[in-house]
Design a protein around this motif. Structure first.
Motif, PDB file in Angstrom:
ATOM      1  N   ASN A 115      11.989  -7.394 -26.704  1.00 29.57           N
ATOM      2  CA  ASN A 115      12.370  -8.206 -28.138  1.00 29.57           C
ATOM      3  C   ASN A 115      11.282  -8.139 -29.009  1.00 29.57           C
ATOM      4  O   ASN A 115      11.594  -8.564 -30.031  1.00 29.57           O
ATOM      5  N   GLY A 116      10.263  -8.247 -28.633  1.00 33.83           N
ATOM      6  CA  GLY A 116       8.940  -8.075 -29.585  1.00 33.83           C
ATOM      7  C   GLY A 116       8.718  -7.117 -30.758  1.00 33.83           C
ATOM      8  O   GLY A 116       8.231  -7.206 -31.618  1.00 33.83           O
ATOM      9  N   VAL A 117       9.503  -6.208 -30.044  1.00 34.68           N
ATOM     10  CA  VAL A 117       9.849  -4.876 -30.984  1.00 34.68           C
ATOM     11  C   VAL A 117      10.390  -5.299 -32.293  1.00 34.68           C
ATOM     12  O   VAL A 117       9.987  -4.586 -33.397  1.00 34.68           O
ATOM     13  N   ASN A 118      11.069  -6.305 -32.424  1.00 34.30           N
ATOM     14  CA  ASN A 118      11.811  -6.801 -33.553  1.00 34.30           C
ATOM     15  C   ASN A 118      11.090  -7.178 -34.617  1.00 34.30           C
ATOM     16  O   ASN A 118      11.289  -7.653 -35.718  1.00 34.30           O
ATOM     17  N   LEU A 119       9.566  -7.699 -34.207  1.00 37.28           N
ATOM     18  CA  LEU A 119       8.707  -7.934 -35.175  1.00 37.28           C
ATOM     19  C   LEU A 119       7.970  -6.851 -35.683  1.00 37.28           C
ATOM     20  O   LEU A 119       7.265  -7.147 -36.906  1.00 37.28           O
ATOM     21  N   ALA A 120       8.169  -5.652 -35.482  1.00 36.01           N
ATOM     22  CA  ALA A 120       7.558  -4.466 -35.994  1.00 36.01           C
ATOM     23  C   ALA A 120       7.900  -4.022 -37.327  1.00 36.01           C
ATOM     24  O   ALA A 120       7.346  -3.439 -37.945  1.00 36.01           O
ATOM     25  N   ASN A 121       9.241  -4.297 -37.701  1.00 34.54           N
ATOM     26  CA  ASN A 121       9.809  -3.649 -39.034  1.00 34.54           C
ATOM     27  C   ASN A 121       9.771  -4.622 -40.180  1.00 34.54           C
ATOM     28  O   ASN A 121       9.661  -5.818 -40.077  1.00 34.54           O
ATOM     29  N   TRP A 177      11.259 -20.604 -40.250  1.00 35.39           N
ATOM     30  CA  TRP A 177       9.825 -21.181 -39.783  1.00 35.39           C
ATOM     31  C   TRP A 177       9.087 -20.366 -38.802  1.00 35.39           C
ATOM     32  O   TRP A 177       7.871 -20.360 -39.162  1.00 35.39           O
ATOM     33  N   GLY A 178       9.677 -19.629 -38.131  1.00 37.04           N
ATOM     34  CA  GLY A 178       9.054 -18.975 -37.113  1.00 37.04           C
ATOM     35  C   GLY A 178       8.631 -17.466 -37.485  1.00 37.04           C
ATOM     36  O   GLY A 178       8.138 -16.616 -36.619  1.00 37.04           O
ATOM     37  N   ARG A 179       8.902 -17.039 -38.775  1.00 33.06           N
ATOM     38  CA  ARG A 179       8.711 -15.680 -38.925  1.00 33.06           C
ATOM     39  C   ARG A 179       7.051 -15.433 -38.861  1.00 33.06           C
ATOM     40  O   ARG A 179       6.675 -16.115 -39.750  1.00 33.06           O
ATOM     41  N   VAL A 180       6.779 -14.403 -38.404  1.00 31.28           N
ATOM     42  CA  VAL A 180       5.447 -13.949 -38.246  1.00 31.28           C
ATOM     43  C   VAL A 180       4.905 -12.680 -38.801  1.00 31.28           C
ATOM     44  O   VAL A 180       3.810 -12.401 -38.752  1.00 31.28           O
ATOM     45  N   GLY A 181       5.979 -12.078 -39.330  1.00 23.78           N
ATOM     46  CA  GLY A 181       5.526 -10.741 -39.780  1.00 23.78           C
ATOM     47  C   GLY A 181       4.415 -10.603 -40.728  1.00 23.78           C
ATOM     48  O   GLY A 181       3.521  -9.729 -40.879  1.00 23.78           O
ATOM     49  N   ASP A 182       4.341 -11.497 -42.070  1.00 22.18           N
ATOM     50  CA  ASP A 182       3.420 -11.614 -42.791  1.00 22.18           C
ATOM     51  C   ASP A 182       2.088 -11.654 -42.287  1.00 22.18           C
ATOM     52  O   ASP A 182       0.847 -11.038 -42.487  1.00 22.18           O
ATOM     53  N   GLN A 183       2.060 -12.437 -41.174  1.00 20.78           N
ATOM     54  CA  GLN A 183       0.906 -12.794 -40.412  1.00 20.78           C
ATOM     55  C   GLN A 183       0.427 -11.804 -39.653  1.00 20.78           C
ATOM     56  O   GLN A 183      -0.807 -11.539 -39.222  1.00 20.78           O
ATOM     57  N   LEU A 184       1.275 -11.100 -39.111  1.00 24.27           N
ATOM     58  CA  LEU A 184       0.993  -9.730 -38.352  1.00 24.27           C
ATOM     59  C   LEU A 184       0.243  -8.546 -39.292  1.00 24.27           C
ATOM     60  O   LEU A 184      -0.563  -8.113 -38.851  1.00 24.27           O
ATOM     61  N   ASP A 185       0.530  -8.584 -40.462  1.00 26.16           N
ATOM     62  CA  ASP A 185       0.086  -7.677 -41.635  1.00 26.16           C
ATOM     63  C   ASP A 185      -1.321  -8.328 -41.637  1.00 26.16           C
ATOM     64  O   ASP A 185      -2.481  -7.372 -41.724  1.00 26.16           O
ATOM     65  N   ILE A 223      -2.024  -2.938 -33.665  1.00 25.21           N
ATOM     66  CA  ILE A 223      -0.469  -3.480 -33.104  1.00 25.21           C
ATOM     67  C   ILE A 223       0.188  -2.172 -33.260  1.00 25.21           C
ATOM     68  O   ILE A 223       0.147  -1.223 -34.131  1.00 25.21           O
ATOM     69  N   ALA A 224       0.720  -2.237 -32.078  1.00 20.52           N
ATOM     70  CA  ALA A 224       1.473  -0.824 -31.865  1.00 20.52           C
ATOM     71  C   ALA A 224       2.871  -1.491 -31.274  1.00 20.52           C
ATOM     72  O   ALA A 224       2.927  -2.591 -30.685  1.00 20.52           O
ATOM     73  N   THR A 225       3.970  -0.597 -31.698  1.00 15.42           N
ATOM     74  CA  THR A 225       5.155  -0.925 -31.036  1.00 15.42           C
ATOM     75  C   THR A 225       5.746   0.068 -30.070  1.00 15.42           C
ATOM     76  O   THR A 225       5.145   1.269 -30.189  1.00 15.42           O
ATOM     77  N   CYS A 226       6.669  -0.201 -29.258  1.00 12.04           N
ATOM     78  CA  CYS A 226       7.172   0.569 -28.139  1.00 12.04           C
ATOM     79  C   CYS A 226       8.520   1.073 -29.077  1.00 12.04           C
ATOM     80  O   CYS A 226       9.346   0.365 -28.872  1.00 12.04           O
ATOM     81  N   HIS A 227       8.433   2.634 -29.354  1.00 11.94           N
ATOM     82  CA  HIS A 227       9.566   3.123 -29.897  1.00 11.94           C
ATOM     83  C   HIS A 227      10.737   3.214 -29.165  1.00 11.94           C
ATOM     84  O   HIS A 227      12.082   3.236 -29.501  1.00 11.94           O
ATOM     85  N   GLY A 229       0.797  -3.330 -41.122  1.00  9.52           N
ATOM     86  CA  GLY A 229       0.125  -3.456 -39.966  1.00  9.52           C
ATOM     87  C   GLY A 229       0.292  -2.932 -38.575  1.00  9.52           C
ATOM     88  O   GLY A 229      -0.306  -2.885 -37.591  1.00  9.52           O
ATOM     89  N   VAL A 230       1.702  -2.605 -38.504  1.00  7.27           N
ATOM     90  CA  VAL A 230       2.078  -1.996 -37.245  1.00  7.27           C
ATOM     91  C   VAL A 230       2.043  -0.261 -37.236  1.00  7.27           C
ATOM     92  O   VAL A 230       2.520   0.173 -37.999  1.00  7.27           O
ATOM     93  N   LYS A 231       1.930   0.111 -36.009  1.00  8.86           N
ATOM     94  CA  LYS A 231       1.664   1.476 -35.688  1.00  8.86           C
ATOM     95  C   LYS A 231       3.080   1.817 -34.709  1.00  8.86           C
ATOM     96  O   LYS A 231       3.124   1.235 -33.913  1.00  8.86           O
ATOM     97  N   TRP A 232       3.426   3.113 -34.985  1.00  8.71           N
ATOM     98  CA  TRP A 232       4.420   3.687 -33.976  1.00  8.71           C
ATOM     99  C   TRP A 232       3.600   3.745 -32.724  1.00  8.71           C
ATOM    100  O   TRP A 232       2.728   4.394 -32.779  1.00  8.71           O
ATOM    101  N   GLY A 233       4.352   3.404 -31.743  1.00  6.27           N
ATOM    102  CA  GLY A 233       3.671   3.635 -30.254  1.00  6.27           C
ATOM    103  C   GLY A 233       4.536   3.876 -29.027  1.00  6.27           C
ATOM    104  O   GLY A 233       5.878   3.921 -29.332  1.00  6.27           O
TER     105      GLY A 233
END
Length: 132
Positions: free
Chosen positions: A43-49, A70-78, A87-91, A107-111
Motif C-alpha cells: 500500500n506504500g505505492v499509493n504515496l507515489a502518485n 493530517w497524514g499526507r506525506v506527498g509534499d514531504q516525499l518531494d 525514492i522508487a515505487t513498485c510498478h 521525487g518518485v521514480k518508476w521501479g
C-alpha cells in the motif's frame, strides 16, 4: 564515513502513522549526512502518485476530511528527494491497485523489485521494513 539506509515502506495514507515515521526518520538520517533509499511497496505505492483534487460531491464532513488529511506525506516525499533521498515505487504493486498509469510525484521514480529494489539492496548498509 557515510552509510546508506534503505526503507521499504509498505503502508500508505490512512492506515497508520508508518509513512510519517518513515519521513521523519529519512529527514533525520539525511541531515546527519547519510544516504537514504525508500522503496514504496504494498500500500506504500499509493504515496507515489501526484494527488488529484476530489471533484463532485464529497460525502465526508469537513472535520473528518481535516482529520484524514493530517497524514499526507506527498509534499514531504518531494522535499526528501530534493534533499537526496532516492525514492522508487513498485510498478507491479501499482498495477494491482490500478494506479500504475498515474503521474508520479516529482521525487518518485518508476521501479520494480528486480532492478530498483535489488540495486537498493546491493548498496545499503541498513534495511528497515516499515508497514503491516
Amino acid at each position: 564515513m557515510s552509510k546508506t539506509l534503505t526503507i521499504v515502506l509498505r503502508s500508505g495514507l490512512q492506515e497508520n502513522e508508518d509513512p510519517l515515521f518513515a519521513v521523519g526518520l529519512t529527514r533525520a538520517v539525511l541531515k546527519a549526512g547519510h544516504k537514504v533509499n525508500i522503496f514504496l511497496f504494498g500500500n506504500g505505492v499509493n504515496l507515489a502518485n501526484k494527488e488529484k483534487p476530489i471533484e463532485g460531491r464529497v460525502r465526508i464532513t469537513g472535520r473528518l476530511r481535516e482529520h484524514q488529511d493530517w497524514g499526507r506525506v506527498g509534499d514531504q516525499l518531494d522535499e526528501l528527494a530534493r534533499m537526496g533521498a532516492d525514492i522508487a515505487t513498485c510498478h507491479t504493486n501499482e498495477y494491482g491497485r490500478g494506479t500504475e498509469a498515474e503521474e508520479y510525484r516529482d521525487g518518485v521514480k518508476w521501479g520494480d523489485v528486480g532492478e530498483s529494489f535489488t540495486r537498493f539492496m546491493l548498496t545499503t548498509d541498513v534495511l528497515l521494513s516499515i508497514g503491516h
